[in-house]
Design an enzyme around this catalytic site. Structure first.
Site, short mmCIF file in Angstrom:
data_model
loop_
_atom_site.label_atom_id
_atom_site.label_comp_id
_atom_site.label_asym_id
_atom_site.label_seq_id
_atom_site.Cartn_x
_atom_site.Cartn_y
_atom_site.Cartn_z
CG ASP A 1 -2.08 0.94 1.10
OD1 ASP A 1 -2.34 1.42 -0.03
OD2 ASP A 1 -2.73 1.23 2.12
CG ASN B 1 -7.85 -1.85 -5.24
OD1 ASN B 1 -6.96 -2.66 -5.00
ND2 ASN B 1 -8.10 -0.83 -4.43
C1 IPE Z 1 -5.53 -2.65 -0.25
O1 IPE Z 1 -5.13 -1.34 -0.45
C2 IPE Z 1 -5.54 -3.40 -1.55
C3 IPE Z 1 -4.25 -3.60 -2.17
C4 IPE Z 1 -3.08 -3.28 -1.68
C5 IPE Z 1 -4.29 -4.23 -3.45
P1 IPE Z 1 -6.18 -0.16 -0.61
O2 IPE Z 1 -5.41 1.09 -0.72
O3 IPE Z 1 -7.14 -0.47 -1.70
O4 IPE Z 1 -6.95 -0.25 0.78
P2 IPE Z 1 -7.87 0.81 1.54
O5 IPE Z 1 -8.96 1.18 0.59
O6 IPE Z 1 -7.02 1.98 1.90
O7 IPE Z 1 -8.35 0.08 2.74
C1 IPE Z 2 -1.47 0.27 -3.39
O1 IPE Z 2 -1.25 1.64 -3.40
C2 IPE Z 2 -1.73 -0.30 -4.77
C3 IPE Z 2 -3.12 -0.74 -4.99
C4 IPE Z 2 -4.08 -0.71 -4.13
C5 IPE Z 2 -3.43 -1.26 -6.31
P1 IPE Z 2 -2.45 2.65 -3.46
O2 IPE Z 2 -2.79 2.91 -4.87
O3 IPE Z 2 -3.57 2.21 -2.60
O4 IPE Z 2 -1.77 3.96 -2.83
P2 IPE Z 2 -2.40 4.95 -1.75
O5 IPE Z 2 -2.88 4.13 -0.60
O6 IPE Z 2 -3.51 5.67 -2.44
O7 IPE Z 2 -1.26 5.84 -1.38
MG MG Z 3 -4.01 2.43 -0.64
#
Ligand code: IPE
Ligand code: IPE
Ligand code: MG
Length: 250
Positions: free
Chosen positions: A21, A69
């Site tokens: 994340d 997502n």
């Molecule tokens: C969790 O991250 C899913 C992945 C890393 C693929 P998100 O960024 O989607 O999670 P939330 O929405 O902050 O909980």
């Molecule tokens: C994790 O990084 C990747 C996926 C969930 C696909 P994020 O895209 O959630 O990055 P933040 O949490 O918005 O910084």
């Molecule tokens: Mg995230």
């Protein structure tokens, strides 16, 4: 920062699950688009996988794309799918060189046709590898997985294969997409968020959780070793008392 030599090779988790994340925030800090963060996340994946293989971890599950997502802007979803195809194509050689088998869990039918095809090819081309298994959680959520498991159990019940009294933890295990894999002993989440976000709810029941403020594109194998050191300092009691554990009595 932790070094590989500090890790106790006698106490390595068999399975490490990672919520990668913070890509978007990493990019934002640099004044770039979110996709730039996702692209740089690939380096973190490579380094982490190398490190995991080096210390003898047998399974690494990476949460790459959740069911939720899909609700992101279409442009970002498309970029993530393209990156997936691109990365898989480029990495198959390295996976084979390092004897790493690729697997995927999640609703793979919901992926774009091209991504699904490339993924299945890579799974086939690496199926013979036995040093480590890399599991990609794609279009995955634990609630989706549990709903599917319940459906399968009901199907088996209705067809006479399974009676009510046979329903136990093992039969639920077998209906999950992680069937045959050990449960993760350690779950790592980057970016400072302290939540599970619908990841492996059943399988993480007794996992040690490790949270780091590092954003995923900055994560490297030394950060994995740091997480392993934290894991190795903990006492896993599984409901018992500390005395039972330290005296090794049941
Ligand atoms: C969790 O991250 C899913 C992945 C890393 C693929 P998100 O960024 O989607 O999670 P939330 O929405 O902050 O909980
Ligand atoms: C994790 O990084 C990747 C996926 C969930 C696909 P994020 O895209 O959630 O990055 P933040 O949490 O918005 O910084
Ligand atoms: Mg995230």
């Amino acid at each position: 920062m932790a070094k590989i030599e500090e890790v106790n090779t006698g106490n390595i988790p068999e399975h490490v699950a990672i919520i990668m994340d913070g890509n978007g925030r990493w990019a934002k800090q640099k004044g770039k688009l979110r996709v730039f963060g996702h692209k740089n996340g690939v380096k973190a994946v490579q380094s982490t996988i190398e490190g995991a293989a080096r210390v003898g971890i047998k399974y690494v599950t990476l949460y790459a794309f959740s069911t939720e997502n899909w609700n992101r802007p279409k442009l970002e979803v498309n970029a993530l799918m393209e990156l997936l195809v691109d990365t898989i194509k480029k990495e198959v050689k390295t996976l084979n060189k390092n004897k790493i088998r690729l697997k995927a869990i999640g609703n793979l039918d919901s992926l774009p046709q091209n991504a699904k095809m490339k993924l299945q090819e890579a799974i086939q081309e690496t199926a013979h590898n036995d040093h480590m298994t890399l599991v990609l959680a794609l279009s995955y959520s634990a609630k989706w997985e549990i709903v599917n498991a319940v459906k399968q159990i009901v199907r088996d019940h209705d067809s006479g294969k399974l009676s009510m009294n046979d329903i136990n933890e093992t039969c639920i295990e077998e209906a999950l997409s992680t069937n045959g894999m050990p449960h993760p002993e350690l779950m790592i989440r980057t970016s400072g968020e302290h939540r599970i976000s619908n990841f492996l709810l059943w399988q993480l029941a007794y996992a040690e959780l490790y949270f780091t403020p590092k954003l995923w594109p900055d994560f490297r194998e030394d950060d994995l070793y740091e997480a392993l050191l934290s894991y190795q300092r903990r006492e896993r009691r599984f409901g018992k008392t500390s005395e039972q554990i330290s005296d090794n009595i049941s």
